[in-house]
Structure formats: C-alpha cells, structure tokens
Design an enzyme around this catalytic site. Structure first.
Site, mmCIF file in Angstrom:
data_model
loop_
_atom_site.group_PDB
_atom_site.id
_atom_site.type_symbol
_atom_site.label_atom_id
_atom_site.label_comp_id
_atom_site.label_asym_id
_atom_site.label_seq_id
_atom_site.Cartn_x
_atom_site.Cartn_y
_atom_site.Cartn_z
ATOM 1 N N GLY A 50 3.452 6.511 8.045
ATOM 2 C CA GLY A 50 4.818 6.642 7.539
ATOM 3 C C GLY A 50 5.721 5.518 8.009
ATOM 4 O O GLY A 50 6.780 5.275 7.440
ATOM 5 N N ILE B 215 -15.583 -21.084 2.250
ATOM 6 C CA ILE B 215 -15.638 -21.617 3.608
ATOM 7 C C ILE B 215 -16.111 -20.563 4.598
ATOM 8 O O ILE B 215 -16.071 -19.363 4.319
ATOM 9 C CB ILE B 215 -14.262 -22.159 4.048
ATOM 10 C CG1 ILE B 215 -13.171 -21.112 3.796
ATOM 11 C CG2 ILE B 215 -13.942 -23.454 3.336
ATOM 12 C CD1 ILE B 215 -11.790 -21.547 4.228
ATOM 13 N N GLY C 72 -10.166 -24.532 -3.905
ATOM 14 C CA GLY C 72 -11.404 -24.309 -4.639
ATOM 15 C C GLY C 72 -12.656 -24.496 -3.800
ATOM 16 O O GLY C 72 -13.611 -25.141 -4.249
ATOM 17 N N HIS D 106 0.812 -1.216 0.000
ATOM 18 C CA HIS D 106 0.000 0.000 0.000
ATOM 19 C C HIS D 106 0.848 1.272 0.000
ATOM 20 O O HIS D 106 0.349 2.353 -0.285
ATOM 21 C CB HIS D 106 -0.986 0.000 1.181
ATOM 22 C CG HIS D 106 -0.369 0.286 2.520
ATOM 23 N ND1 HIS D 106 -0.114 -0.696 3.448
ATOM 24 C CD2 HIS D 106 0.012 1.439 3.104
ATOM 25 C CE1 HIS D 106 0.401 -0.153 4.529
ATOM 26 N NE2 HIS D 106 0.487 1.137 4.350
ATOM 27 N N SER E 44 4.753 2.474 7.833
ATOM 28 C CA SER E 44 4.384 1.312 7.032
ATOM 29 C C SER E 44 5.583 0.796 6.241
ATOM 30 O O SER E 44 6.271 1.555 5.560
ATOM 31 C CB SER E 44 3.271 1.681 6.053
ATOM 32 O OG SER E 44 2.048 1.806 6.709
ATOM 33 N N ASP F 248 0.088 -7.644 1.467
ATOM 34 C CA ASP F 248 0.497 -6.236 1.530
ATOM 35 C C ASP F 248 2.016 -6.088 1.580
ATOM 36 O O ASP F 248 2.550 -5.290 2.355
ATOM 37 C CB ASP F 248 -0.144 -5.546 2.735
ATOM 38 C CG ASP F 248 -0.066 -4.021 2.635
ATOM 39 O OD1 ASP F 248 0.147 -3.514 1.513
ATOM 40 O OD2 ASP F 248 -0.207 -3.342 3.671
#
Length: 435
Positions: A264, A325, A322, A162, A266, A192
């Site tokens: 900042g 849940i 696949g 991000h 991050s 991320d």
C-alpha cells in the site's frame, strides 16, 4: 482543723489530676497536628536538549501525499473462466468437455451461460437476452490501492505503474479526506512509474524532487503513504544503501531505505528533511510479505526524467544501441587482457541495430559512453536509455587488447515488450515483493 496527712493527700490528688490533663492535651495536640497534608516529591522531568523530530517536515508535506484507489472491469465469476461452467470452474474441469453434446449436464450449463446451440428463434432470443444481461453485469470493482503524491499545483501526481495496472477508473483520497477522480496520463513499465491528473478548480500542495546525487548513506528519510489502506501513515529511517539491483528491470538503480514500508506504500514518496522527494517507494524485500526494514525506492533523478516525458507526451522515448550484453567476469577480463572486470560484453549485435551498422560486434566489451565509464550491463542500459534517440554518441570498446572508439547514431528503443539488453543476475535473496 485539718490534719497534715489529709493536706498531703489532697496535694497528691491535685497533682495527679493536673498530670492527666497535661497528658490528654499532649495527645490531642498530636492528633491535631497529625492531620496536616504531606508534601510529595515533584514528577520526574528532564530539561536536557531534546532530539529533533520530523513533525515540521510531516506537517508541510502531508497535504501533497494521497491514497490512490483503482477500479477495474471485472466479470462476475460465474460468467468467465473459472466460473461454474467455464474452464477451471466447478463443472468445467477436465472431462467436462468430453461429455456428449446432448448430455443433460452439458446442455444445462450451455443454457445457463447463454451459449447454447438449441434450435429455434426462442432459444436465439433467450441467448441474446442473456448476452445483454451478462454484459450489463460487468462493472467497475475495486482492484488495488497504493500511494502517490502531487508534483504540480494543477493536479499532476505520480504513483507506481503496478498500482494502476489494468485499471479503468482512479480515485485519489486527499490528506483531508476529499475524494477526487483522476485520469491516466501515461505509464512506463520499465521504471514502474505512472502519472495521473486530477482536474479540479483548486491549487494543490505539491512536492518537488531532490537532487539525489547528494543523498548519502545514513541520511534521514521520511516515508509517507497508505499502507494496508490506513492512509496518512508516516515512518522514518535512513538511507541504507544506493545503487541496488533487485532484478526488477533493466534500469535498476534503487535507493535502499530502512523506514517501515508495507503493501500500500507503493508509489508514495520518501522525503529528506527539507521536504523534497529523494525516492518513490516501490518494492520491499521480505520473506513473509511484511516490513523487515529493507525497502527500495526509485531515485528522484530517474523519476524526474520519466515523469517529465510522460507529462509532455504520455510516452517515453529512449535511446537504443541494439546490442545484447552480459557482465564481464574476472575470467573474461583476464582472457582479453583487461586489468579490471568492468564494462559490458556484447553477446550479439542485432542485425537492424545502430551498433552493428558501425561495426560493433559480438565479443567487444563496451567500456564507456560519451566518456562516462561503464561499470556493467545495467549501467550501459541506463546511460543509453537516458540519451535522446537520434543523438550521436561516442562508444568506447575493448577489442584485440586495446580501446577503439565508434561514433553511433542511437535509434529509438522498441516497445515495452522488447528487451533493451540482457539483464545481470538477481540478488541472491528472496524475490522482491511489490508494496
């Protein structure tokens, strides 16, 4: 001849004079001795053993931590949506498009934007010229900033996805103030994480990932980063909790720390006292947007695996079962005869998925993968995603009051826009804010 009275008077005068001299001498002596320098007490000093600090750790790791500055292609406001004549702009709101085409105001802004439909070659040339000018005005502008850290001496570094999202150019600022251009190697939206690369003829100080399985609640951590663009800021705290699910994605397994983390930070690292990265600071819980002592870091084990794949190929390949849940509640567990409310309830087996191909169906409760117990949906997602596609795995399910096993050949998780599995409910808190 002197009389006895005169002699007695003379003696008295002599004695009085002598007494006066003695008194004066005593006063003088006192005045002299009173000018001596007074002796003051020593300043307070405690020689008891001092608590250990973090200076040695910070001195070693700081050169590996950088500030990440991101620039993006941004159009001037007057030319795009929200500009003077664009949708949502000063003169582009509701009702503007309802004006007649030949209305003076509408004609003016068509000409102003260069999208007019006036007839004649002169008008066409003017429109082309404006288009070229408008394109030339688009330039790189600062859009975000965060933190990161080197993970190799040849310039690979880690930050948050991000932080660099929608970026077109990246600059890293070293601890000594050097600014270096970086290129994007790869990103993973689900965790991320992002990897950048600095190409320079130098060797970089870098940090290594810790074995976060040994991290305990209460251990010290040191966070280094770039809060509010200040750069090189160090805070300390402890590990407050492990395995936090904050509703950020299907693989939430955050380490919670109470070191001060702000916007900042991050992408910046959280170190242990050995100078190893135990987590990557990613989000904070805050009603106000500022630090309140609740921050969340991506575990080193997750980051190490993802970053390694991004460095190798620039993309992530994850196993795919696949199934859609959901959590197993106490009521569901009781209704199907399970002792504990554990596992992941299959809501749907996707038609083209590996699970359906071997007979796993809606209503089954997946309890283990390759012998590892499944506590809930998120753990199942993490377990399956961590297995290489095309691998054969053993899936245990609870069906008809007993455990059954299926051998499944995992597929490859589809693109980032597709869901790997249904997510469990978020924490009953304010939504986490990206730092």
């Amino acid at each position: 001849m002197t009389s006895p009275n005169n002699s007695s008077s003379s003696k008295k005068k002599f004695l009085a004079a002598a007494a006066s001299v003695a008194i004066a001498g005593a006063i003088g002596l006192t005045a002299i001795t009173s000018t001596t320098v007074p002796v003051f007490a020593e300043a307070v000093r405690v020689d008891a053993p001092q608590a250990p600090g973090f200076a040695d750790v910070v001195e070693k790791v700081s050169p590996a931590v950088v500030s990440v500055q991101v620039k993006s292609n941004i159009n001037p406001a007057s030319n795009g949506p929200g500009g003077f004549g664009g949708p949502g702009g000063m003169f582009g709101g509701p009702g503007f498009d309802d004006l007649p085409d030949n209305h003076p105001l509408k004609r003016f802004f068509r000409e102003f934007r260069g999208d007019g439909q006036n007839e004649g070659p002169r008008s066409e040339r003017r429109s082309e010229r404006r288009d070229q000018q408008r394109g030339g005005q688009q330039r790189l502008r600062p859009s975000s900033q965060g933190s990161g850290f080197f993970i190799s001496e040849d310039g690979y570094l880690v930050t948050n996805n991000h932080v660099i999202r929608d970026g077109a150019a990246y600059t890293v600022v070293m601890d000594n103030g050097d600014e270096l251009d970086a290129k994007l190697i790869g990103t993973d939206e689900r965790t991320d994480l992002a990897v950048l690369k600095v190409d320079a003829e130098r060797k970089f100080t870098y940090a290594s990932f810790a074995d976060d399985s040994k991290v305990r609640v209460g251990d010290w951590v040191v966070a280094v980063g770039n809060p509010f663009g200040l750069g090189g800021t160090v805070t300390a705290g402890i590990v407050s909790a492990r395995g936090r699910d904050i509703g950020a994605g299907p693989y939430d397994d955050f380490i919670q720390i109470d070191a001060a983390v702000n916007r900042g930070n991050s992408g910046g690292p959280a170190f242990n006292l050995n100078g190893e990265v135990v987590g990557i600071n990613t989000a904070i819980f805050s009603p106000s947007g500022g630090n309140v002592g609740i921050a969340f870091a991506i575990p080193a084990s997750t980051a190490k695996d993802v970053v390694g794949q991004l460095m190798d190929g620039g993309s992530i390949r994850r196993g795919w079962l696949g199934v859609q849940i959901q959590p197993v509640t106490d009521e569901i567990a009781e209704s199907v005869g399970m002792k504990d409310a554990k596992g992941a309830l299959v809501a749907e087996a996707q038609a083209d998925g590996p699970a359906k191909a071997v007979g796993i169906a809606a209503g089954d409760i997946i309890t283990a993968v390759n012998g590892k117990e499944v506590e809930g949906p998120r753990e199942l997602s993490r377990l399956v995603a961590g297995i290489t596609p095309d691998s054969n795995v053993k899936i245990d399910v609870w069906r008809d009051g007993k455990t059954q096993s299926f051998d499944v050949k995992l597929g490859t998780l589809p693109g980032a826009k597709d869901q790997a599995a249904a997510v469990s409910s978020r924490l009953p808190l304010h939504l986490p804010i990206s730092a």
